[in-house]
Design a protein around this motif. Sequence first.
Motif, PDB file in Angstrom:
ATOM      1  N   GLN A 143      38.886  47.351  43.269  1.00  0.00           N
ATOM      2  CA  GLN A 143      40.330  47.438  43.495  1.00  0.00           C
ATOM      3  C   GLN A 143      41.085  46.500  42.569  1.00  0.00           C
ATOM      4  N   ARG A 156      40.229  45.568  39.589  1.00  0.00           N
ATOM      5  CA  ARG A 156      40.198  46.149  38.249  1.00  0.00           C
ATOM      6  C   ARG A 156      41.123  47.350  38.108  1.00  0.00           C
ATOM      7  N   ARG A 157      41.220  48.158  39.160  1.00  0.00           N
ATOM      8  CA  ARG A 157      41.999  49.397  39.101  1.00  0.00           C
ATOM      9  C   ARG A 157      43.490  49.199  39.352  1.00  0.00           C
TER      10      ARG A 157
END
Length: 55
Positions: A13, A15-16
């Motif tokens: 999460q 990273r995104r």
Amino acid sequence: MPITDATKKQIAQQRRLYFKICFRCGSKNHIDAVRCRKCHSHHMRAKNRTLGAKK
């Protein structure tokens, strides 16, 4: 295949969802960035993190 491990899910999460996007060229930058890494513009926004279905 969904991620079941809570630690791995939190890393994914981060990273995104946690980065900035340049208004000028659209490149992804680090969340702490002040200037764009690609075009060196100061005009950036945080990624939209709202949850839910797109309309």
